[in-house]
Design a protein around this motif. Structure first.
Motif, PDB file in Angstrom:
ATOM      1  N   LYS A   2      58.675  46.716  45.326  1.00  0.00           N
ATOM      2  CA  LYS A   2      57.531  46.097  45.977  1.00  0.00           C
ATOM      3  C   LYS A   2      57.015  44.919  45.145  1.00  0.00           C
ATOM      4  O   LYS A   2      56.855  45.034  43.924  1.00  0.00           O
ATOM      5  CB  LYS A   2      56.419  47.136  46.154  1.00  0.00           C
ATOM      6  N   PRO A   3      56.761  43.759  45.809  1.00  0.00           N
ATOM      7  CA  PRO A   3      56.271  42.588  45.072  1.00  0.00           C
ATOM      8  C   PRO A   3      54.950  42.881  44.359  1.00  0.00           C
ATOM      9  O   PRO A   3      54.103  43.609  44.873  1.00  0.00           O
ATOM     10  CB  PRO A   3      56.087  41.537  46.170  1.00  0.00           C
ATOM     11  N   VAL A   4      54.793  42.290  43.180  1.00  0.00           N
ATOM     12  CA  VAL A   4      53.553  42.425  42.406  1.00  0.00           C
ATOM     13  C   VAL A   4      52.809  41.095  42.476  1.00  0.00           C
ATOM     14  O   VAL A   4      53.306  40.069  42.000  1.00  0.00           O
ATOM     15  CB  VAL A   4      53.851  42.794  40.940  1.00  0.00           C
ATOM     16  N   PHE A   9      48.875  42.128  39.012  1.00  0.00           N
ATOM     17  CA  PHE A   9      49.336  41.992  37.628  1.00  0.00           C
ATOM     18  C   PHE A   9      48.141  41.917  36.673  1.00  0.00           C
ATOM     19  O   PHE A   9      48.121  42.577  35.627  1.00  0.00           O
ATOM     20  CB  PHE A   9      50.195  40.733  37.497  1.00  0.00           C
ATOM     21  N   LEU A  10      47.119  41.131  37.041  1.00  0.00           N
ATOM     22  CA  LEU A  10      45.943  40.992  36.188  1.00  0.00           C
ATOM     23  C   LEU A  10      45.174  42.308  36.069  1.00  0.00           C
ATOM     24  O   LEU A  10      44.660  42.646  34.996  1.00  0.00           O
ATOM     25  CB  LEU A  10      45.029  39.893  36.745  1.00  0.00           C
ATOM     26  N   ILE A  11      45.108  43.068  37.159  1.00  0.00           N
ATOM     27  CA  ILE A  11      44.447  44.375  37.108  1.00  0.00           C
ATOM     28  C   ILE A  11      45.210  45.314  36.171  1.00  0.00           C
ATOM     29  O   ILE A  11      44.607  46.047  35.366  1.00  0.00           O
ATOM     30  CB  ILE A  11      44.332  44.985  38.526  1.00  0.00           C
ATOM     31  N   PHE A 188      50.265  34.092  44.626  1.00  0.00           N
ATOM     32  CA  PHE A 188      51.274  34.043  43.574  1.00  0.00           C
ATOM     33  C   PHE A 188      51.832  35.449  43.382  1.00  0.00           C
ATOM     34  O   PHE A 188      51.083  36.422  43.295  1.00  0.00           O
ATOM     35  CB  PHE A 188      50.657  33.557  42.260  1.00  0.00           C
ATOM     36  N   VAL A 189      53.169  35.539  43.322  1.00  0.00           N
ATOM     37  CA  VAL A 189      53.848  36.829  43.195  1.00  0.00           C
ATOM     38  C   VAL A 189      54.732  36.815  41.947  1.00  0.00           C
ATOM     39  O   VAL A 189      55.430  35.826  41.685  1.00  0.00           O
ATOM     40  CB  VAL A 189      54.709  37.119  44.444  1.00  0.00           C
TER      41      VAL A 189
END
Length: 338
Positions: A2-4, A9-11, A188-189
């Motif tokens: 699954k894409p992040v 990512f920041l969390i 952004f992924v």
């Protein structure tokens, strides 16, 4: 898999204790602003953004229309969020204070709003570079002197490249990561995590038109690369030069290589070509976190004590072993002439 997303990512980074909530929000604000800049650059002539703005920046360089637009987008986006104490731009002489009507945070943001802007009109990749510092305690109206912190104190740094796709490369001091803008969903992924630059390379980027002005150790080093298999290095090297730092550095981040903007006779009085605070420090942080090296040709860039908001320095960065060799030649030459 699954894409992040960048937000996810920041969390995750916050939960891991690597960033705080304020810094995380600041990155999101910068990313949103860069999406707006991406839209403006993508429109090109249709958006009426090509050509000169008819003004000069603080360095006396002619500004492109997109330089001015990008600068305004970043200033406006960061004015009201509450994460910043002040920000500084390569395009402005003095730091920009946060308007009194908005809350202030504990961070300082520095940015080059549109690096490589001379390439805009010919549709070559350009980019945004940014660096985040902590505002010194007890300072409510930061001045230029409060931004003059060594690169080692950076909390985060990144760049966005506006090319065939829009990419953000980011570090918080825990590796270098790449995010690709998914235009369909507007996010952004994460596309590459923990990027590593090969220690050795056969590719270098430099402006060869300045060769006659270089110092002797730089002449020696590049001469050896150009000699190829028949020379002392015993192998061939390829040269690349986009003349957009973001594009040249992103190539290194993608497949290795080295980037040089050495001291030369034309720019010696200025101290170098590239700006320490807006270009050299953030790019050095990103490169080092990916396993590369970054020096002035004589010392580590991130250990320099800045003396001015628009200070210029020589820049050597990229694959570690080549940077170490080029730096060794300069230090060796200095010792021989001492």
């Amino acid at each position: 898999m699954k894409p992040v997303s960048l937000i996810q990512f920041l969390i995750e980074e916050r939960r891991a204790g690597r960033v705080n909530a304020e810094l995380s929000l600041l990155i999101e604000v910068v990313a949103r602003a860069c999406k707006r800049i991406a839209v403006a650059t993508n429109k090109g002539a249709l958006g009426g953004v090509l050509g000169n703005a008819g003004s000069d920046n603080v360095q006396g360089e002619a500004q492109k229309k997109l330089d001015v637009i990008s600068n305004e987008i970043l200033l406006e986006a960061n004015a009201w969020g509450g994460q910043l104490a002040a920000c500084a731009s390569e395009e402005m002489e003095d730091p920009q204070q946060i308007p009194d009507m908005y809350p202030k945070g504990n961070h300082l943001l520095l940015f080059d709003p549109l690096d490589g802007s001379s390439n805009i009109d010919v549709n070559i990749s350009v980019g945004t570079i940014f660096s985040i510092l902590r505002c010194p305690d007890g300072i409510s109206q930061p001045k230029a002197e409060h931004f003059l912190q060594p690169g080692t104190t950076q909390l985060a740094a990144g760049y966005v490249v506006y090319g065939p796709c829009t990419l953000m490369v980011l570090t918080f001091g825990h590796g270098t990561h790449e995010f690709t803008l998914d235009r369909e969903v507007g996010s952004f992924v994460l596309s590459r995590r923990d990027i590593r630059i090969p220690e050795e390379t056969g590719e270098f980027a430099i402006n060869m038109s300045n060769q006659r002005h270089w110092e002797v150790p730089m002449q020696r080093y590049i001469g050896e690369l150009l000699a190829g298999k028949e020379g002392p290095r015993g192998r061939d090297f390829n040269m690349r030069w986009v003349a957009s730092m973001v594009a040249d550095v992103h190539r290194i981040i993608t497949r290795g290589g080295v980037f040089y903007y050495p001291l030369d006779a034309k720019i010696k009085s200025k101290g170098g070509k590239l700006r320490l605070m807006y270009e050299a420090n953030p790019m050095s942080f990103i490169i080092e976190q990916a396993g590369g090296a970054a020096t002035t040709g004589r010392e580590r860039i991130m250990e320099l004590q800045p003396t001015g908001l628009h200070q210029r320095v020589p820049v050597f960065l990229g694959s570690k072993k080549e940077i170490e060799l080029a730096t060794h030649y300069h230090v060796e030459a200095d010792g021989a002439s001492a």
